[in-house]
Design an enzyme around this catalytic site. Structure first.
Site, mmCIF file in Angstrom:
data_model
loop_
_atom_site.group_PDB
_atom_site.id
_atom_site.type_symbol
_atom_site.label_atom_id
_atom_site.label_comp_id
_atom_site.label_asym_id
_atom_site.label_seq_id
_atom_site.Cartn_x
_atom_site.Cartn_y
_atom_site.Cartn_z
ATOM 1 C CB SER A 1 8.182 1.788 4.998
ATOM 2 O OG SER A 1 7.751 2.889 4.226
ATOM 3 C CE1 TYR B 1 9.456 -1.240 0.221
ATOM 4 C CE2 TYR B 1 7.936 0.531 0.777
ATOM 5 C CZ TYR B 1 9.191 -0.047 0.875
ATOM 6 O OH TYR B 1 10.181 0.562 1.625
#
Length: 296
Positions: free
Chosen positions: A191, A204
């Protein structure tokens, strides 16, 4: 994708732009309840045989990026086994329909990749169904926004994020490798958070940074075996995970230079390319698809 006049679409207006209607879901979220509905390439993706005869395993293939990749792989000629959680059965049925409508085999498997035994069973099922694994896509992930910061991240949440995003990937790579032939590939989903962490997604983002490191290291380990390892790093993408884990989605993706989030269909071609023979000299790379967000 060309428009009716045959001219390229403006990427800033090719898909819905925020502000979006307010919406909230319980995790893991459902595609049907989203407004606007995500685009997985149902009406746009056209295959050209890039993955003819391949056997692919995709985690989190029931919705979002996973569904878009499963659809694209099937239309490129691959059979697809994909994992989903028990609560995602309805979305999994739609992914199955899309794969089968492309004339390929679909094998949906209920699996919580936080459990090592379930990961082993997933690989065993893939080998039983297909005989080998040509492409492993580690896509399943979990996040939960905590605007209050680290003080609001419980040990339970931290464990869920780390076990979903890292343990599952590690176990599946380790277990699948004996069944991935030379010429096969592993594709991980990282990401933009790996490079530009948002404070409300601290745990995360940490795991996504680890996936970048894991990808670089495993690629070097497996290069001599003829197995390529790469990753895709999306920016904001409109998937069920967003309304299920973020308190306000009305302006989601607005901060990107293109002014909107990606649709899952816009990520799928990257996974097709990296799995195909056209990427035969590409390993240890991170393909960024961030909507223009500059990265280090």
């Amino acid at each position: 994708m060309p428009n009716e006049a045959g001219r390229p679409n403006d990427p800033t207006t090719a898909h819905p732009r925020p502000d979006f209607p307010g919406q909230e879901q319980d995790p893991p979220g459902r595609t049907e309840a989203m407004d606007p509905r995500p685009d997985h390439g149902e009406d746009s993706y056209r295959g050209s045989g890039l993955l003819d005869g391949r056997r692919a395993v995709i985690t989190g293939g029931d919705s979002g990026i996973g569904r878009a990749v499963a659809l694209a792989y099937a239309r490129e000629g691959a059979d697809v086994l994909f994992s989903h959680l028990p609560d995602e059965e309805e979305d999994a049925q739609e992914t199955t329909r899309l794969i089968e409508s492309a004339g390929r085999r679909a094998v949906p498997v209920t699996c919580d990749i936080r459990d090592e035994r379930e990961c082993r069973a997933l690989v065993e099922r893939a080998v039983s169904e297909f005989g080998r694994i040509d492409v492993l896509v580690n896509n399943a992930a979990y996040q939960m926004s905590r605007p209050e910061g680290i003080s609001a991240i419980s040990t339970e949440q931290f464990d869920r994020v780390v076990h979903t995003n890292l343990y599952g990937m590690f176990w599946l790579c380790k277990m699948a490798l004996p069944h991935i032939p030379s010429g096969g590939s592993i594709i991980n989903t990282t990401s933009v958070q790996a490079y530009k962490p948002s404070p409300h997604l601290l745990d995360y983002a940490m795991t996504k940074g680890a996936i970048v490191t894991f990808t670089h290291g495993l690629a070097q380990t497996l290069a001599s075996d003829g197995i390529r390892v790469n990753a895709v790093a999306p920016g904001p993408v409109w998937t069920p995970l967003i309304p299920a884990t973020m308190p306000d989605t009305t302006e989601f993706g607005k901060q990107s230079p293109l002014g909107r989030p990606a649709q899952p269909a816009e990520l799928a071609p990257a996974y097709v390319f990296l799995a195909s023979s056209r990427a035969s000299y590409i390993t240890g790379e991170i393909m960024n698809a961030t909507g223009g967000t500059p990265l280090p």
